[in-house]
Design a protein around this motif. Sequence first.
Motif, PDB file in Angstrom:
ATOM      1  N   TYR A 166      30.286  57.563  51.794  1.00 41.62           N
ATOM      2  CA  TYR A 166      28.967  57.631  51.148  1.00 41.62           C
ATOM      3  C   TYR A 166      28.403  56.227  50.891  1.00 41.62           C
ATOM      4  O   TYR A 166      29.104  55.328  50.415  1.00 41.62           O
ATOM      5  N   VAL A 167      27.126  56.045  51.209  1.00 44.80           N
ATOM      6  CA  VAL A 167      26.424  54.777  50.992  1.00 44.80           C
ATOM      7  C   VAL A 167      25.383  54.986  49.896  1.00 44.80           C
ATOM      8  O   VAL A 167      24.444  55.780  50.060  1.00 44.80           O
ATOM      9  N   ASP A 168      25.534  54.283  48.778  1.00 45.92           N
ATOM     10  CA  ASP A 168      24.618  54.417  47.636  1.00 45.92           C
ATOM     11  C   ASP A 168      23.480  53.411  47.783  1.00 45.92           C
ATOM     12  O   ASP A 168      23.569  52.276  47.318  1.00 45.92           O
ATOM     13  N   VAL A 219      24.625  52.181  59.569  1.00 41.77           N
ATOM     14  CA  VAL A 219      23.365  52.926  59.677  1.00 41.77           C
ATOM     15  C   VAL A 219      23.648  54.428  59.781  1.00 41.77           C
ATOM     16  O   VAL A 219      22.966  55.249  59.148  1.00 41.77           O
ATOM     17  N   VAL A 220      24.676  54.789  60.553  1.00 39.88           N
ATOM     18  CA  VAL A 220      25.039  56.203  60.685  1.00 39.88           C
ATOM     19  C   VAL A 220      25.446  56.783  59.336  1.00 39.88           C
ATOM     20  O   VAL A 220      24.979  57.858  58.933  1.00 39.88           O
ATOM     21  N   THR A 221      26.325  56.075  58.622  1.00 38.21           N
ATOM     22  CA  THR A 221      26.793  56.585  57.324  1.00 38.21           C
ATOM     23  C   THR A 221      25.666  56.599  56.293  1.00 38.21           C
ATOM     24  O   THR A 221      25.604  57.512  55.456  1.00 38.21           O
ATOM     25  N   ALA A 222      24.780  55.608  56.330  1.00 35.78           N
ATOM     26  CA  ALA A 222      23.646  55.588  55.397  1.00 35.78           C
ATOM     27  C   ALA A 222      22.725  56.781  55.653  1.00 35.78           C
ATOM     28  O   ALA A 222      22.252  57.441  54.711  1.00 35.78           O
ATOM     29  N   ALA A 223      22.478  57.070  56.941  1.00 36.47           N
ATOM     30  CA  ALA A 223      21.623  58.213  57.281  1.00 36.47           C
ATOM     31  C   ALA A 223      22.269  59.525  56.843  1.00 36.47           C
ATOM     32  O   ALA A 223      21.601  60.406  56.286  1.00 36.47           O
ATOM     33  N   SER A 242      24.267  59.895  54.428  1.00 42.73           N
ATOM     34  CA  SER A 242      24.214  59.936  52.967  1.00 42.73           C
ATOM     35  C   SER A 242      22.829  60.353  52.478  1.00 42.73           C
ATOM     36  O   SER A 242      22.695  61.168  51.559  1.00 42.73           O
ATOM     37  N   VAL A 243      21.783  59.792  53.083  1.00 41.73           N
ATOM     38  CA  VAL A 243      20.409  60.089  52.676  1.00 41.73           C
ATOM     39  C   VAL A 243      20.077  61.561  52.906  1.00 41.73           C
ATOM     40  O   VAL A 243      19.432  62.209  52.064  1.00 41.73           O
ATOM     41  N   PHE A 244      20.531  62.106  54.035  1.00 45.07           N
ATOM     42  CA  PHE A 244      20.203  63.494  54.369  1.00 45.07           C
ATOM     43  C   PHE A 244      21.191  64.497  53.781  1.00 45.07           C
ATOM     44  O   PHE A 244      21.122  65.691  54.080  1.00 45.07           O
ATOM     45  N   GLY A 245      22.114  64.007  52.950  1.00 44.78           N
ATOM     46  CA  GLY A 245      23.009  64.904  52.230  1.00 44.78           C
ATOM     47  C   GLY A 245      24.141  65.498  53.044  1.00 44.78           C
ATOM     48  O   GLY A 245      24.809  66.431  52.591  1.00 44.78           O
ATOM     49  N   VAL A 246      24.366  64.971  54.237  1.00 43.01           N
ATOM     50  CA  VAL A 246      25.459  65.480  55.061  1.00 43.01           C
ATOM     51  C   VAL A 246      26.799  65.131  54.430  1.00 43.01           C
ATOM     52  O   VAL A 246      27.746  65.921  54.472  1.00 43.01           O
ATOM     53  N   ILE A 247      26.875  63.932  53.849  1.00 44.39           N
ATOM     54  CA  ILE A 247      28.077  63.548  53.109  1.00 44.39           C
ATOM     55  C   ILE A 247      27.672  63.288  51.659  1.00 44.39           C
ATOM     56  O   ILE A 247      26.620  62.708  51.382  1.00 44.39           O
TER      57      ILE A 247
END
Length: 529
Positions: free
Chosen positions: A238-240, A220-224, A226-231
């Motif tokens: 990165y979670v696609d 959930v942390v990595t998905a968030a 990814s969505v907000f462009g932090v990574i």
Amino acid sequence: MTGDESVADGAVGGDIEYGIDERPPVGESVVLGVQHYLTMVGANIAVPLILAGAMEMPPDVTARFVGTFFVVSGIATLAQTTFGNRYPIVQGAPFSMLAPALAIVGVVTAGGVAGQPDWQAALLQLQGAIIVASLVEVVMGYFGLVGRLRRFLSPVVIAPTIALIGLSLFGAPQITAANQSWPLLGLTLGLILLFSQYLDVRHKAFRLYPVILALVIAWVVTAALSVFGVIGVNHPGYVDLGAIADSRLLLPIYPLQWGTPQFTMAFVIGMFAGVLASIVESIGDYYAVANLSGSGAPSEKRINHGIGMEGLMNVFSGIMGTGGSTSYSENIGAIGLTGVASRYVVQLGAAVMIVVGFVGYFGQVIATIPDPIVGGLFIAMFGQIVAVGISNLRHVDLDSSRNTFIIGFALFVGLAIPAYMGNFESPIAFRETVGLEGTVAYVVSATGIGGTAVAVPIEAAAQAVVDTIYIIGSTGMAVGGLVALFLDNTVPGTREERGLADWDRLTESESEFDSFRDRWLEADVGHER
């Protein structure tokens, strides 16, 4: 000897929350079962993705290929836990059979087959090799050939073999990749440690679900992020999420879905080397799960049924069109972390995997779990297995220079030889280094025998030997286990010194293991009465 007695005698399984025969509530069991499977998703996805990449399989076919692996995994687990050794061990795609599989793919795709895409031709040859090689495994298991090996096994052999199962993945790319995201890996590993070691006494949920809690939170942390462009897209964490939305709802999975398997003897011989390595690893897994669950060491009868069933499920995997099936060490590590050794839990998890294997969205969600998260899981799980292997040394006289030499030597060569084999990308590259063609030509010339009819069989036999050396040499637990087996049974030592006297007291009797046939006959007799 009962299971309680073995625990009392100091088995690692003293901290078990649910024993092999216990049945937690259904809802809790489903979650625990899914958790068992989540510990092995990285490996069970890695094998089909590696094969699909080598075959240049189209993306839509790859998704179905991955789904097939999960369906086969679920069915094989149900078969093993019900009809096989009845240990709570998840069955999944074997890395030990990956090297010969890649060799087969490389040879077939290099030459091509008229009228078929390269990926399909390679896959059909792979299926045929697995089916025939696994039939030999079935015979070895159910005719008792593997079980007879147990009398030559002592803690001096089993300890380094199990330890090498855990150590084999210390260099996995999910851990050691140059672009590793250590913060994400550390987050996952830290959460597992927090839940399983520090908060386990605070609430039962932390004790039972450390892996699934850590995995979900980290994802959930990595998905968030990814969505907000932090990574970004090129970040290993990165979670696609878009790939999940593009997946198919249901995947058509059925036997012989890629076509009729094809059989080439050279490929079969190469694959059998992978099967042998898988057998050695599985025997180590049986001892590890018995140790962790507080059961006596496996009897000859249980080992035979386990290997025989693995052979049958390998045949089944060949018919379904995957890369084989074997016991999974990750699942055993989960038993050590959670204390959940229930066969019922693993069976429910297997049933869930069969269903979701047909769902395209599931496979894609699993595929989005970033490598750093999988790496954190690997460190926790495989570290536990190393410790289980070492714990077997409590039965051994460690003041004996004989024992310390064998154990240390087996561990060292079990790491060194696979590291050397890692210099070669495939068995084909190893053959070139050995100079196989030149050696065969020299032998044919020196002996005065000539002609294609003679040279071809000689070359095929030599190729099989070289490929077997490469495949077994690439498998740490096979190298270390075989070296320890040879030395322990040839270097003089007493039964007490080798730990056999103590181990005999903890080994289950042949009568303690009831096969499915035994239980069916007992039920039938009881019904007649």
